[in-house]
Design a protein around this motif. Structure first.
Motif, PDB file in Angstrom:
ATOM      1  N   VAL A  78       0.866  -1.181   0.000  1.00 42.88           N
ATOM      2  CA  VAL A  78       0.000   0.000   0.000  1.00 42.88           C
ATOM      3  C   VAL A  78       0.902   1.231   0.000  1.00 42.88           C
ATOM      4  N   ALA A  79       0.821   2.002  -1.058  1.00 39.81           N
ATOM      5  CA  ALA A  79       1.685   3.182  -1.194  1.00 39.81           C
ATOM      6  C   ALA A  79       1.413   4.184  -0.076  1.00 39.81           C
ATOM      7  N   SER A  80       2.473   4.851   0.351  1.00 35.98           N
ATOM      8  CA  SER A  80       2.343   5.914   1.339  1.00 35.98           C
ATOM      9  C   SER A  80       3.061   7.139   0.805  1.00 35.98           C
ATOM     10  N   ASP A  81       2.905   8.266   1.504  1.00 40.89           N
ATOM     11  CA  ASP A  81       3.592   9.486   1.070  1.00 40.89           C
ATOM     12  C   ASP A  81       4.925   9.655   1.782  1.00 40.89           C
ATOM     13  N   LYS A  82       5.366   8.607   2.463  1.00 39.00           N
ATOM     14  CA  LYS A  82       6.625   8.668   3.200  1.00 39.00           C
ATOM     15  C   LYS A  82       7.785   8.378   2.256  1.00 39.00           C
ATOM     16  N   VAL A  83       8.688   9.350   2.117  1.00 41.89           N
ATOM     17  CA  VAL A  83       9.897   9.179   1.315  1.00 41.89           C
ATOM     18  C   VAL A  83      11.073   9.679   2.149  1.00 41.89           C
ATOM     19  N   THR A  84      12.094   8.844   2.270  1.00 44.36           N
ATOM     20  CA  THR A  84      13.316   9.251   2.956  1.00 44.36           C
ATOM     21  C   THR A  84      14.466   9.193   1.957  1.00 44.36           C
ATOM     22  N   HIS A  85      15.621   9.637   2.384  1.00 41.98           N
ATOM     23  CA  HIS A  85      16.769   9.666   1.471  1.00 41.98           C
ATOM     24  C   HIS A  85      17.903   8.822   2.035  1.00 41.98           C
ATOM     25  N   HIS A  86      18.375   7.879   1.245  1.00 41.74           N
ATOM     26  CA  HIS A  86      19.519   7.045   1.607  1.00 41.74           C
ATOM     27  C   HIS A  86      20.785   7.714   1.072  1.00 41.74           C
ATOM     28  N   LYS A  87      21.801   7.821   1.911  1.00 42.36           N
ATOM     29  CA  LYS A  87      22.996   8.577   1.542  1.00 42.36           C
ATOM     30  C   LYS A  87      23.725   8.010   0.329  1.00 42.36           C
ATOM     31  N   ASP A  88      23.550   6.723   0.046  1.00 38.96           N
ATOM     32  CA  ASP A  88      24.233   6.111  -1.093  1.00 38.96           C
ATOM     33  C   ASP A  88      23.279   5.743  -2.230  1.00 38.96           C
ATOM     34  N   LEU A  89      22.019   5.430  -1.889  1.00 41.02           N
ATOM     35  CA  LEU A  89      21.105   4.839  -2.862  1.00 41.02           C
ATOM     36  C   LEU A  89      19.940   5.737  -3.229  1.00 41.02           C
ATOM     37  N   GLY A  90      19.926   6.958  -2.720  1.00 44.60           N
ATOM     38  CA  GLY A  90      18.911   7.913  -3.137  1.00 44.60           C
ATOM     39  C   GLY A  90      17.583   7.773  -2.413  1.00 44.60           C
ATOM     40  N   ALA A 108       7.642  -1.976   4.429  1.00 46.23           N
ATOM     41  CA  ALA A 108       8.418  -2.347   3.244  1.00 46.23           C
ATOM     42  C   ALA A 108       8.931  -1.080   2.589  1.00 46.23           C
ATOM     43  N   TRP A 109       9.990  -1.235   1.810  1.00 47.72           N
ATOM     44  CA  TRP A 109      10.546  -0.061   1.138  1.00 47.72           C
ATOM     45  C   TRP A 109      11.175  -0.456  -0.197  1.00 47.72           C
ATOM     46  N   GLU A 110      11.397   0.579  -1.021  1.00 50.44           N
ATOM     47  CA  GLU A 110      11.975   0.410  -2.352  1.00 50.44           C
ATOM     48  C   GLU A 110      12.828   1.632  -2.658  1.00 50.44           C
ATOM     49  N   TYR A 111      13.995   1.416  -3.238  1.00 51.19           N
ATOM     50  CA  TYR A 111      14.842   2.530  -3.665  1.00 51.19           C
ATOM     51  C   TYR A 111      14.376   2.978  -5.048  1.00 51.19           C
ATOM     52  N   THR A 112      13.919   4.215  -5.143  1.00 49.14           N
ATOM     53  CA  THR A 112      13.245   4.666  -6.363  1.00 49.14           C
ATOM     54  C   THR A 112      14.026   5.719  -7.144  1.00 49.14           C
ATOM     55  N   ALA A 113      15.222   6.062  -6.703  1.00 51.93           N
ATOM     56  CA  ALA A 113      16.049   7.030  -7.445  1.00 51.93           C
ATOM     57  C   ALA A 113      17.499   6.556  -7.384  1.00 51.93           C
ATOM     58  N   LEU A 114      17.707   5.330  -7.792  1.00 49.63           N
ATOM     59  CA  LEU A 114      19.020   4.712  -7.660  1.00 49.63           C
ATOM     60  C   LEU A 114      20.037   5.324  -8.626  1.00 49.63           C
ATOM     61  N   PRO A 115      21.278   5.478  -8.178  1.00 46.07           N
ATOM     62  CA  PRO A 115      22.336   5.877  -9.114  1.00 46.07           C
ATOM     63  C   PRO A 115      22.610   4.732 -10.087  1.00 46.07           C
ATOM     64  N   GLY A 116      23.215   5.061 -11.201  1.00 49.01           N
ATOM     65  CA  GLY A 116      23.437   4.055 -12.236  1.00 49.01           C
ATOM     66  C   GLY A 116      24.202   2.844 -11.767  1.00 49.01           C
ATOM     67  N   HIS A 117      25.186   3.029 -10.883  1.00 52.78           N
ATOM     68  CA  HIS A 117      26.014   1.901 -10.477  1.00 52.78           C
ATOM     69  C   HIS A 117      25.275   0.940  -9.550  1.00 52.78           C
ATOM     70  N   ALA A 118      24.062   1.340  -9.087  1.00 48.37           N
ATOM     71  CA  ALA A 118      23.276   0.457  -8.214  1.00 48.37           C
ATOM     72  C   ALA A 118      21.971   0.047  -8.881  1.00 48.37           C
ATOM     73  N   ALA A 119      21.945   0.096 -10.202  1.00 43.50           N
ATOM     74  CA  ALA A 119      20.699  -0.125 -10.936  1.00 43.50           C
ATOM     75  C   ALA A 119      20.122  -1.515 -10.719  1.00 43.50           C
ATOM     76  N   GLU A 120      20.935  -2.484 -10.345  1.00 42.14           N
ATOM     77  CA  GLU A 120      20.402  -3.842 -10.185  1.00 42.14           C
ATOM     78  C   GLU A 120      19.381  -3.938  -9.059  1.00 42.14           C
TER      79      GLU A 120
END
Length: 295
Positions: A78-90, A108-120
Motif C-alpha cells: 500500500v503506497a504511502s507518502d513517506k519518502v526518505t533519502h539514503h545517503k548512497d542509494l537515493g 516495506a521499502w523500495e529505492y526509487t532514485a538509484l544511481p546508475g552503479h546500483a541499478a540492479e
C-alpha cells in the motif's frame, strides 16, 4: 560478522584493510544474488516467494534481502507518502503491508532514485524483519536477519590450560576447553560445566539471539555483570558448544597457558534480541556515531 557487520571487511570497524595503492571510499556497499529460495509470511499468508533475491550488504548493518517486485504479491503493498533519502542509494519510498484485516505501516521499502552503479536494485522490495511473521529459506525459518554467506564458524578442541578468576576466586579451570572462531570476531573460549564452579554463576534475565548459534543465556559473577554466557540449546551446526560457558575478558581474568587474555579488536559484540526491526534507515544513527567518533 560476515562482510558488513561488526568487524567485517566492509564495516566501519574492520580489523583488516584492503591492500590497494589508493584508499577505498569510506562506505562500500555490496549486492549479490542470494541463490536460495526465500519466502516471506505475513498475516498467515505467503506475500513474497523468490529464487532471485538480492542481498544488500551495507556498512554497520545486517544483510537485507530485496525481492524482485514480480515475486511479491502486488495486493499487499500500500503506497504511502513517506519518502526518505539514503545517503548512497537515493530516495527511499515506503509502503504499508496489508493482508486480510491486518495492516502494518512502513513495513516495506523500495529505492526509487538509484544511481546508475546500483541499478540492479531497481524494482526490488525489502521488508522490515520484525513487521513480518517470518522469513524462510525453502521450508526452514530464518531468524534474526538474512543469512550472510560470508559468515563462518569453526570450533576446535584444545588441550591448552584455561583458568578464569574473579579476584582471588577461581571460577573455572580446564585442560580441555574448546575455541570458537567466528567471522569478524576474536576467538571465544568455551569451558565444560564440569570444570566450572557453577555456584559462582548467577543467571540473569534477558536473552540475546545469534542467527548462527541460537538463544544465549547470561550470568553475573559477583559484581561482574553479564560476565559469562552459554548457548544451552545451541544449533546443531555448533552443537559442540551447547551448554558450555564462555567468559568476558574485560569482566573477569582469563588466563590461557598462563597468559592473560585482554579484550582485542573483534572481541566486543553488539548484542540484539530474539529478532530486530531492519528498517532501511536504521543505520543512520550508527553512521552519525561513527562520524562523531572519528572527529
Amino acid at each position: 560478522m560476515g562482510l558488513s557487520w561488526q568487524q567485517g571487511p566492509l564495516s566501519a570497524g574492520a580489523i583488516g584493510h584492503f591492500l590497494t595503492p589508493e584508499p577505498l571510499p569510506r562506505r562500500l556497499l555490496f549486492a549479490e544474488r542470494l541463490r536460495r529460495r526465500m519466502r516471506v509470511q505475513y498475516a498467515g499468508t505467503w506475500i513474497a516467494d523468490s529464487e532471485n533475491v538480492l542481498v544488500l550488504h551495507e556498512p554497520g548493518r545486517y544483510p537485507v534481502a530485496h525481492f524482485p517486485r514480480e515475486d511479491v504479491d502486488p495486493q499487499v503493498l500500500v503506497a504511502s507518502d513517506k519518502v526518505t533519502h539514503h545517503k548512497d542509494l537515493g530516495d527511499t519510498t515506503w509502503y504499508a503491508v496489508r493482508a486480510g484485516d491486518r495492516t502494518t505501516e512502513r513495513a516495506a521499502w523500495e529505492y526509487t532514485a538509484l544511481p546508475g552503479h546500483a541499478a540492479e536494485l531497481r524494482g526490488h522490495i525489502a521488508f522490515a524483519w520484525r513487521a513480518m511473521d517470518a522469513f524462510y529459506e525453502e521450508d526452514e525459518r530464518i531468524l534474526g536477519h538474512a543469512a550472510d554467506a560470508y559468515h563462518r564458524i569453526d570450533i576446535r578442541s584444545t588441550s591448552r590450560a584455561l583458568e578464569v578468576r574473579l579476584g582471588d576466586t577461581v571460577i573455572a579451570r580446564s585442560g580441555h576447553p574448546v575455541v570458537l572462531y567466528e567471522s569478524g570476531f576474536a576467538p571465544r573460549w568455551y569451558v565444560p560445566r564440569a570444570d566450572i564452579d557453577e555456584t559462582r554463576l548467577r543467571a540473569v534475565e534477558g536473552q540475546t539471539f545469534c542467527p548462527y548459534k541460537g538463544l544465549c543465556d547470561y550470568y553475573d559473577i559477583g559484581d561482574a555483570r553479564r560476565a559469562a554466557w552459554s548457548y544451552r540449546d545451541a544449533y546443531d551446526e555448533v552443537g559442540r558448544i551447547g551448554g558450555m560457558v564462555s567468559f568476558e575478558p574485560d569482566q573477569v581474568e582469563i588466563r590461557l597457558d598462563g597468559k592473560r587474555l585482554e579484550p582485542e579488536p573483534g572481541q566486543m559484540v553488539v548484542a540484539h534480541g530474539v529478532d530486530r526491526d531492519l528498517a532501511a534507515d536504521e543505520a543512520d544513527e550508527a553512521d552519525e556515531a561513527d562520524e562523531a567518533g572519528s572527529r
